[in-house]
Motif scaffolding. Sequence first.
Motif, mmCIF file in Angstrom:
data_model
loop_
_atom_site.group_PDB
_atom_site.id
_atom_site.type_symbol
_atom_site.label_atom_id
_atom_site.label_comp_id
_atom_site.label_asym_id
_atom_site.label_seq_id
_atom_site.Cartn_x
_atom_site.Cartn_y
_atom_site.Cartn_z
ATOM 1 N N ILE A 1 4.919 80.404 4.944
ATOM 2 C CA ILE A 1 6.291 81.223 5.139
ATOM 3 C C ILE A 1 7.554 80.752 4.636
ATOM 4 O O ILE A 1 8.364 80.055 5.843
ATOM 5 N N HIS B 1 10.461 78.669 3.453
ATOM 6 C CA HIS B 1 11.407 78.458 2.282
ATOM 7 C C HIS B 1 11.852 77.104 1.956
ATOM 8 O O HIS B 1 12.856 76.505 3.301
ATOM 9 N N ARG C 1 10.951 80.972 6.556
ATOM 10 C CA ARG C 1 11.436 82.302 6.038
ATOM 11 C C ARG C 1 11.272 83.073 6.817
ATOM 12 O O ARG C 1 10.361 83.241 7.371
ATOM 13 N N PRO C 2 11.815 84.305 6.946
ATOM 14 C CA PRO C 2 12.271 84.872 7.658
ATOM 15 C C PRO C 2 11.118 85.935 7.932
ATOM 16 O O PRO C 2 10.968 86.661 7.035
ATOM 17 N N THR C 3 10.350 85.460 8.807
ATOM 18 C CA THR C 3 9.004 86.688 8.563
ATOM 19 C C THR C 3 8.634 87.728 9.707
ATOM 20 O O THR C 3 8.766 87.320 11.299
ATOM 21 N N LEU D 1 8.188 89.677 5.074
ATOM 22 C CA LEU D 1 8.179 88.185 4.479
ATOM 23 C C LEU D 1 9.924 89.365 4.271
ATOM 24 O O LEU D 1 9.758 90.212 3.457
ATOM 25 N N ALA D 2 10.532 88.213 4.361
ATOM 26 C CA ALA D 2 12.211 88.691 3.736
ATOM 27 C C ALA D 2 12.377 87.754 1.947
ATOM 28 O O ALA D 2 11.854 86.577 1.979
ATOM 29 N N ASP D 3 12.620 88.773 1.537
ATOM 30 C CA ASP D 3 12.662 87.855 0.004
ATOM 31 C C ASP D 3 14.335 87.387 -0.251
ATOM 32 O O ASP D 3 15.091 87.494 -0.988
ATOM 33 N N SER D 4 15.270 87.800 1.012
ATOM 34 C CA SER D 4 16.677 87.413 1.568
ATOM 35 C C SER D 4 17.232 86.906 2.321
ATOM 36 O O SER D 4 16.542 87.741 3.946
ATOM 37 N N ILE D 5 17.570 85.717 2.676
ATOM 38 C CA ILE D 5 17.528 85.301 3.695
ATOM 39 C C ILE D 5 18.845 86.408 4.806
ATOM 40 O O ILE D 5 19.139 85.742 6.103
ATOM 41 N N GLN D 6 19.659 87.205 4.379
ATOM 42 C CA GLN D 6 20.788 87.635 4.969
ATOM 43 C C GLN D 6 19.656 89.182 5.808
ATOM 44 O O GLN D 6 20.314 90.009 6.190
ATOM 45 N N VAL D 7 18.219 89.191 5.114
ATOM 46 C CA VAL D 7 18.001 90.366 5.310
ATOM 47 C C VAL D 7 16.986 90.063 6.260
ATOM 48 O O VAL D 7 16.322 89.097 6.527
ATOM 49 N N ARG D 8 16.573 91.417 7.370
ATOM 50 C CA ARG D 8 15.622 91.680 8.594
ATOM 51 C C ARG D 8 14.851 92.415 8.676
ATOM 52 O O ARG D 8 15.331 93.806 8.462
ATOM 53 N N PRO D 9 13.627 92.488 9.119
ATOM 54 C CA PRO D 9 13.463 94.458 9.311
ATOM 55 C C PRO D 9 14.327 94.487 10.037
ATOM 56 O O PRO D 9 14.587 94.130 11.447
#
Lengths: 103, 130
Positions: free
Chosen positions: A50, A52, A64-66, A81-89
Motif C-alpha cells: 500500500i 503511494h 496509501r491511506p488504508t 483503500l483510499a483511491d484519492s488522498i482527500q478521502v478517508r473511511p
Amino acid sequence: MLTELGDSGVQILVISPDPNERSQELASRLKARYHFLTDRDLAVTRRYGIVHASGGHKGQDVPRPTTVVLDRSGTVRWLSLADSIQVRPDPDAVVRAVRTLGS
Amino acid sequence: MIRYWPALLSLLLCVGAIGGYVALLKFPTVRNHPEAYLGAFALAALIAAIATWRAARWPNVAALALSAMLLVLGGYFNFVLARIPNTSATVRVGEPAPDFTLPDATGAPVSLASFRDQTPVVLVFYRGYW
C-alpha cells in the motif's frame, strides 16, 4: 474519531512514516489510546502493498491511506483503500466493521 | 448594483464552497464528497456565463473568469493530483495480515502478533506530516 472503539478495548495501531517525536505530540494532542507506530522506511507499508509511489509533496513515497480491521485470529475482515488522498473511511463504517466481529 | 446579483451569487457560491469544505472537513460526508465543491464551482460558472451572455460587463466577466478557473483547478486537483494509482495491495480480506514489529511513540517495540487471540485490531495507515 475512533475513540469509542479504543474505549471498548479494541487495539488501534496507527502507522505512518512520521518520526516518533511527531507521533508522540499527536498522541498527546488527541488524548487517544492509539498505538502510534513509526514505519520510517515504509518497510511494513511496502509489505502490505500500500505504498503511494511519489505521492508525497516532495515526490517521496508515502503510505496509501488504508484502514484494516482484523479479527482476533489476525485475519483481515474489512479493508478500506483510499483511491484519492482527500478521502478517508467514515469512522462509523469502521466501528460497524468491528462490531460485526462480536466482542 | 442590483443588476449584478448573478455575478454576486456566482462569487458567493465559489467562496461558500471553499469555506464550507474547509470548515466542515472533519465531517466524513463533506470530506468524502469533494465533488460537491466542484458542483458548486460549475453552477457558479454557469450562472456567470449566462449573466455574461446577457450583458458582457466586467463584474459578470470577472465572476465567469474566477468560477471557471476554480472549476479547472479544482477538477485538476480532484481527478489528477489527488488520485492514488490502484496498485494491487498485498493485504486482502479473508487472509491473515502480515505480521510486523514497529516502535511506538515512546520507542518501545509493538508487534502485531502480540494481540493475536486477545482483541480485534484496527490498523490505520496514514500519510503523516513529514
